[in-house]
Design an enzyme around this catalytic site. Sequence first.
Site, mmCIF file in Angstrom:
data_model
loop_
_atom_site.group_PDB
_atom_site.id
_atom_site.type_symbol
_atom_site.label_atom_id
_atom_site.label_comp_id
_atom_site.label_asym_id
_atom_site.label_seq_id
_atom_site.Cartn_x
_atom_site.Cartn_y
_atom_site.Cartn_z
ATOM 1 N N TRP A 102 -42.580 25.211 -0.526
ATOM 2 C CA TRP A 102 -41.452 24.299 -0.736
ATOM 3 C C TRP A 102 -40.364 24.516 0.296
ATOM 4 C CZ3 TRP A 102 -42.468 20.045 -2.832
ATOM 5 C CH2 TRP A 102 -43.408 19.942 -3.867
ATOM 6 N N ASP A 172 -32.588 25.301 -3.403
ATOM 7 C CA ASP A 172 -33.551 24.487 -4.141
ATOM 8 C C ASP A 172 -33.946 25.305 -5.367
ATOM 9 O OD1 ASP A 172 -35.671 23.134 -5.219
ATOM 10 O OD2 ASP A 172 -36.906 23.121 -3.394
ATOM 11 N N LYS A 196 -39.427 20.440 -13.882
ATOM 12 C CA LYS A 196 -40.015 21.775 -13.989
ATOM 13 C C LYS A 196 -39.428 22.561 -15.154
ATOM 14 C CE LYS A 196 -42.161 21.001 -10.057
ATOM 15 N NZ LYS A 196 -41.543 21.187 -8.760
HETATM 16 C C1 LIG Z 1 -41.644 20.534 -7.395
HETATM 17 C C2 LIG Z 1 -40.736 21.097 -6.410
HETATM 18 C C3 LIG Z 1 -40.119 20.294 -5.441
HETATM 19 C C4 LIG Z 1 -40.398 18.822 -5.304
HETATM 20 O O1 LIG Z 1 -39.880 18.131 -6.377
HETATM 21 P P1 LIG Z 1 -40.060 16.548 -6.526
HETATM 22 O O2 LIG Z 1 -39.144 16.253 -7.657
HETATM 23 O O3 LIG Z 1 -41.500 16.312 -6.819
HETATM 24 O O4 LIG Z 1 -39.638 15.910 -5.263
HETATM 25 C C5 LIG Z 1 -39.254 20.896 -4.559
HETATM 26 N N1 LIG Z 1 -38.997 22.209 -4.618
HETATM 27 C C6 LIG Z 1 -39.571 23.006 -5.525
HETATM 28 C C7 LIG Z 1 -39.235 24.460 -5.542
HETATM 29 C C8 LIG Z 1 -40.449 22.473 -6.461
HETATM 30 O O5 LIG Z 1 -41.024 23.265 -7.371
#
Ligand SMILES: *Cc1c(COP(=O)(O)O)cnc(C)c1O
Length: 361
Positions: A102, A172, A196
Site C-alpha cells: 500500500w 494511511d 477495513k
Molecule cells: C485497502 C487499503 C487501501 C485502498 O483502499 P480503497 O478504499 O480500496 O481505495 C489503501 N491503503 C491501505 C492500507 C489499505 O488497506
Amino acid sequence: MNRIFNFSAGPCTLPLPALEEAHAEFLDYQGKGMSLIEMSHRSKEYDAVHMEAMDLIRRLYGLPDNYKILFLGGGATMQFSMVPMNLMAPGQSCDFTLTGAWAKKAYADAKKIGNVNVIFDGKDDNFMSLPEPGNLKVNPDAAYFHMTSNETIGGVQWSDFPDTGDVPLVCDMSSDFVSRRIPVEKFGLIYAGAQKNAGPAGTSIVIIREDLLERSSDNLTAYMSYATHAPKDSMYNTPPVFPIYMLMKTLTWLEKEGGLDAATKMANERAGLIYGAMAANADFYKCPVHQDARSNMNVVWRLPNEDLEKQFVSEALAAGMSGLKGHRSVGGCRASMYNAMPVAGAKALADFMGEFAKRNG
Ligand SMILES: *Cc1c(COP(=O)(O)O)cnc(C)c1O
C-alpha cells in the site's frame, strides 16, 4: 440465518447489531415512509446521521477542535493523489516510507505530482520489518512525511509513530483506523477507507489539521480540493449517504463496546491466539513478519507448501471460517481481524490451526 466468521481483508465483517438496526430501519426510516437512502442528503434526518458519524470519530479519538473530518468518495486510493495535490506545492518534495504494497501504491501516485524522497525502503527485507521511528531522518523542507500504519497485505504494523517536528505527518490508516489510541497531535492528516474497520466500502475518512487547508491551491478542481469539502462538512456535493450511515452505526457499536481501548484489547487477544497457534506448531506454521512488526489486524502465515495452504483454506471454509487466503500477490494465508471480529472467531481459527497441523504435520 447462519453467519460465519468472516476473515476477509476488506470489505470486512461488520458488527451484527449495526446490521440488524440498518435492516430494521431500512424500508421506513423514523416513520418518514421511505428509507434513509431515498431521502435528500439535506434532510434533517440525514444531517443528524452525518454529523453524528463525525462526532463519533471526534469522540473516539479525542480530536481537538483544530482537526476537521471529511467523508469523501474514491476510497483510500483517491487520497494517494489528493494528499500530494493538496499538500505539496510545485517544486516541493515529500518524504515517504516504503513499508509494503500500500505504501508503494501511495508513493507511485505521489511521484506523479511532485518529488518524493524515500526515507525508508523495506525491500531488502521483503517488507517484513519496519524502521525504528526515532531513527528516521525527516527532511526539514519536506511538504509532508507519509507512512502507512498497517500494511494490510504484508501483515506489518507500526507500533509507534515518528516525531516529524514541523513537517506534517500524513498516515494511511485504512486498516487500523479506530483500532487504537493514537497521539493525535503528531498528525497533520490521517486518511482511511472505511471498509477495513469502520464500515462498508464507499466512503473514506480524512482527518486534517485546519492549517493545512490553506495549502490547497485554487487551481485544483472542486472535488479534489480539501478546501472545498472542509467548510461544508463534506456536504459540498452528495456524500455517500449509505456508507456514512453504516459507519455511524458501526462506530456507535464500538463506542458502546468501550471505544478504542476495548478495540485494542480485543485485537491483542485475537492476534495473540493466532500467533500463539503458530508458535505452538512452529514446525508447521511460519510467520514471515519480523516479531516486532507483526500486525494485530492482519495476521499472515505460511504452511509447508502451497497444496497444504489450499487445503487449509478450503477446510477452514467448510468449518465456517472464510476469507483466509493470503493476498494473491504474496500467497500464503491471512486472517484479517478487525474490530467486529469476535474473539470467539479467533479462538475457533486457532483451534482449527492446531487440529489441522496435527492431522497434516
Ligand atoms: C485497502 C487499503 C487501501 C485502498 O483502499 P480503497 O478504499 O480500496 O481505495 C489503501 N491503503 C491501505 C492500507 C489499505 O488497506
